[in-house]
Design a protein around this motif. Structure first.
Motif, PDB file in Angstrom:
ATOM      1  N   GLU A  39     -14.448 -36.830 -46.578  1.00 20.64           N
ATOM      2  CA  GLU A  39     -15.807 -36.977 -47.281  1.00 20.64           C
ATOM      3  C   GLU A  39     -16.448 -38.419 -46.998  1.00 20.64           C
ATOM      4  O   GLU A  39     -17.817 -38.523 -46.781  1.00 20.64           O
ATOM      5  N   PHE A  40     -15.710 -39.507 -47.224  1.00 22.69           N
ATOM      6  CA  PHE A  40     -16.101 -40.863 -47.295  1.00 22.69           C
ATOM      7  C   PHE A  40     -16.803 -41.165 -45.936  1.00 22.69           C
ATOM      8  O   PHE A  40     -17.905 -41.651 -45.523  1.00 22.69           O
ATOM      9  N   LEU A  41     -15.882 -40.948 -44.792  1.00 24.41           N
ATOM     10  CA  LEU A  41     -16.567 -41.332 -43.482  1.00 24.41           C
ATOM     11  C   LEU A  41     -17.670 -40.473 -43.294  1.00 24.41           C
ATOM     12  O   LEU A  41     -18.451 -41.173 -42.332  1.00 24.41           O
ATOM     13  N   THR A  42     -17.543 -39.229 -43.330  1.00 22.65           N
ATOM     14  CA  THR A  42     -18.804 -38.441 -42.591  1.00 22.65           C
ATOM     15  C   THR A  42     -20.036 -38.829 -43.686  1.00 22.65           C
ATOM     16  O   THR A  42     -21.184 -38.840 -43.136  1.00 22.65           O
ATOM     17  N   SER A  43     -19.935 -39.222 -44.964  1.00 24.94           N
ATOM     18  CA  SER A  43     -21.018 -39.642 -45.614  1.00 24.94           C
ATOM     19  C   SER A  43     -21.579 -40.894 -45.267  1.00 24.94           C
ATOM     20  O   SER A  43     -23.013 -41.004 -45.163  1.00 24.94           O
ATOM     21  N   ARG A  44     -20.852 -41.676 -44.724  1.00 27.69           N
ATOM     22  CA  ARG A  44     -21.221 -42.999 -44.414  1.00 27.69           C
ATOM     23  C   ARG A  44     -21.912 -43.173 -42.994  1.00 27.69           C
ATOM     24  O   ARG A  44     -22.738 -43.613 -42.656  1.00 27.69           O
ATOM     25  N   ARG A  45     -21.243 -42.111 -42.325  1.00 26.19           N
ATOM     26  CA  ARG A  45     -21.710 -42.120 -40.758  1.00 26.19           C
ATOM     27  C   ARG A  45     -23.096 -41.429 -41.004  1.00 26.19           C
ATOM     28  O   ARG A  45     -24.152 -41.698 -40.102  1.00 26.19           O
TER      29      ARG A  45
ATOM     30  N   VAL B 187      -8.660 -51.536 -36.549  1.00 21.91           N
ATOM     31  CA  VAL B 187      -9.327 -50.150 -36.499  1.00 21.91           C
ATOM     32  C   VAL B 187      -9.960 -50.012 -37.410  1.00 21.91           C
ATOM     33  O   VAL B 187     -11.302 -49.695 -37.168  1.00 21.91           O
ATOM     34  N   LEU B 188      -9.540 -50.134 -38.740  1.00 21.33           N
ATOM     35  CA  LEU B 188     -10.300 -49.847 -39.826  1.00 21.33           C
ATOM     36  C   LEU B 188     -11.510 -50.946 -40.110  1.00 21.33           C
ATOM     37  O   LEU B 188     -12.480 -50.295 -40.400  1.00 21.33           O
ATOM     38  N   GLU B 189     -11.283 -52.087 -39.507  1.00 15.98           N
ATOM     39  CA  GLU B 189     -12.288 -53.135 -39.599  1.00 15.98           C
ATOM     40  C   GLU B 189     -13.541 -52.777 -38.679  1.00 15.98           C
ATOM     41  O   GLU B 189     -14.375 -52.994 -38.743  1.00 15.98           O
ATOM     42  N   ALA B 190     -13.149 -52.239 -37.355  1.00 11.13           N
ATOM     43  CA  ALA B 190     -14.133 -51.902 -36.411  1.00 11.13           C
ATOM     44  C   ALA B 190     -14.797 -50.638 -36.916  1.00 11.13           C
ATOM     45  O   ALA B 190     -16.080 -50.684 -36.739  1.00 11.13           O
ATOM     46  N   VAL B 191     -13.926 -49.714 -37.510  1.00 10.30           N
ATOM     47  CA  VAL B 191     -14.986 -48.793 -38.119  1.00 10.30           C
ATOM     48  C   VAL B 191     -15.560 -48.930 -39.334  1.00 10.30           C
ATOM     49  O   VAL B 191     -16.935 -48.749 -39.339  1.00 10.30           O
ATOM     50  N   ALA B 192     -15.429 -49.875 -40.037  1.00 10.28           N
ATOM     51  CA  ALA B 192     -16.072 -50.577 -41.135  1.00 10.28           C
ATOM     52  C   ALA B 192     -17.427 -51.227 -40.603  1.00 10.28           C
ATOM     53  O   ALA B 192     -18.558 -51.214 -41.163  1.00 10.28           O
ATOM     54  N   ARG B 193     -17.191 -51.725 -39.659  1.00 10.92           N
ATOM     55  CA  ARG B 193     -18.170 -52.736 -38.883  1.00 10.92           C
ATOM     56  C   ARG B 193     -19.452 -51.696 -38.224  1.00 10.92           C
ATOM     57  O   ARG B 193     -20.540 -51.899 -38.536  1.00 10.92           O
ATOM     58  N   ALA B 194     -18.796 -50.767 -37.733  1.00  9.40           N
ATOM     59  CA  ALA B 194     -19.826 -49.716 -36.910  1.00  9.40           C
ATOM     60  C   ALA B 194     -20.507 -48.815 -38.276  1.00  9.40           C
ATOM     61  O   ALA B 194     -21.712 -48.584 -37.765  1.00  9.40           O
ATOM     62  N   LEU B 195     -19.795 -48.691 -39.137  1.00  7.59           N
ATOM     63  CA  LEU B 195     -20.523 -47.693 -40.178  1.00  7.59           C
ATOM     64  C   LEU B 195     -21.210 -48.676 -41.087  1.00  7.59           C
ATOM     65  O   LEU B 195     -21.928 -48.172 -42.078  1.00  7.59           O
ATOM     66  N   GLN B 196     -21.304 -50.214 -40.824  1.00  7.60           N
ATOM     67  CA  GLN B 196     -22.075 -51.229 -41.624  1.00  7.60           C
ATOM     68  C   GLN B 196     -21.512 -50.886 -43.146  1.00  7.60           C
ATOM     69  O   GLN B 196     -22.739 -50.996 -44.072  1.00  7.60           O
TER      70      GLN B 196
ATOM     71  N   LYS C 164     -10.343 -37.887 -35.329  1.00  6.83           N
ATOM     72  CA  LYS C 164      -8.824 -38.087 -35.972  1.00  6.83           C
ATOM     73  C   LYS C 164      -9.150 -38.523 -37.302  1.00  6.83           C
ATOM     74  O   LYS C 164      -8.769 -38.252 -38.325  1.00  6.83           O
ATOM     75  N   LEU C 165      -9.670 -39.712 -37.045  1.00  4.50           N
ATOM     76  CA  LEU C 165      -9.890 -40.665 -38.568  1.00  4.50           C
ATOM     77  C   LEU C 165     -10.842 -39.903 -39.380  1.00  4.50           C
ATOM     78  O   LEU C 165     -10.590 -39.840 -40.533  1.00  4.50           O
ATOM     79  N   GLU C 166     -11.880 -39.463 -38.754  1.00  6.62           N
ATOM     80  CA  GLU C 166     -12.864 -38.670 -39.792  1.00  6.62           C
ATOM     81  C   GLU C 166     -12.478 -37.503 -40.446  1.00  6.62           C
ATOM     82  O   GLU C 166     -12.855 -36.894 -41.243  1.00  6.62           O
ATOM     83  N   ARG C 167     -11.313 -36.834 -39.733  1.00  7.96           N
ATOM     84  CA  ARG C 167     -10.792 -35.707 -40.170  1.00  7.96           C
ATOM     85  C   ARG C 167      -9.762 -36.125 -41.353  1.00  7.96           C
ATOM     86  O   ARG C 167      -9.122 -35.205 -41.932  1.00  7.96           O
ATOM     87  N   GLY C 168      -9.620 -37.184 -41.611  1.00  7.07           N
ATOM     88  CA  GLY C 168      -8.596 -37.817 -42.744  1.00  7.07           C
ATOM     89  C   GLY C 168      -7.490 -38.283 -42.249  1.00  7.07           C
ATOM     90  O   GLY C 168      -6.601 -38.649 -43.313  1.00  7.07           O
TER      91      GLY C 168
END
Length: 181
Positions: free
Chosen positions: A9-15, A67-76, A54-58
């Motif tokens: 839910e967190f990743l999909t909402s931020r995307r 990897v987590l930092e790269a996702v955080a940067r991409a999702l601002q 896979k990450l977004e599926r939880g």
């Protein structure tokens, strides 16, 4: 809510919050969902679409900090959101940040005989042998040796020899053994 569902839910909402314009991407006309596509987040984070999905599926267990930092940067993500993402990943790993065991345990390191002979033969000054993390050891392939020396006949050389003699005698100075007076 379980950790996987919360991460999903967190990743999909931020995307969904980030528009292509905000991410510096060209806008397409046929968007079925608000925000970025998974493929766009993956490209911004420099990872495969499959891995990001896979990450977004939880499935955050085992994701590296990079990897987590790269996702955080991409999702601002802001600081609080970054911290939450890291917390979700730690929960997925089954531990918290303060008690998380190290993944690698340091093996007991022993000095090879030939290296010890080399170190013993150096009398002009101290020598240090270290590994790639700069742990001071004295060992083997993959290590580097640093040797300090001084100009022959100089007062610096005399001082280094004195230090070496103290080390050889267990740290007792010759003056302490034979006090004058």
């Amino acid at each position: 809510m379980d950790h996987r569902a919360e991460a999903r839910e967190f990743l999909t909402s931020r995307r969904a919050k980030i528009t292509p314009e905000q991410a510096g991407l060209p806008t397409g006309s046929r968007r079925r969902v608000p925000g970025l596509r998974r493929s766009e987040v993956a490209a911004l984070a420099d990872m495969s679409v499959e891995y990001y999905a896979k990450l977004e599926r939880g499935s955050l267990a085992g994701a590296s900090p990079a990897v987590l930092e790269a996702v955080a940067r991409a999702l601002q993500l802001d600081d609080a959101e970054r911290a939450h993402l890291l917390h979700l990943a730690q929960a997925a790993d089954g531990s918290d940040a303060l008690t998380r065991p190290r993944r690698r345990t340091a093996r007991q390191w022993t000095l090879h005989r030939s290296l010890q002979w080399t170190l013993d033969a150096i009398t002009a000054g101290p020598a240090i042998v270290s590994n790639g993390r700069m742990d001071i050891l004295a060992a083997e392939p993959g290590l580097s040796m640093t040797i300090y020396t001084a100009e022959p006949g100089s007062s610096s050389e005399e001082g280094l020899r004195l230090l070496a003699s103290w080390a050889a005698t267990g740290g007792v100075s010759p003056q302490a053994e034979h006090p004058t007076g």
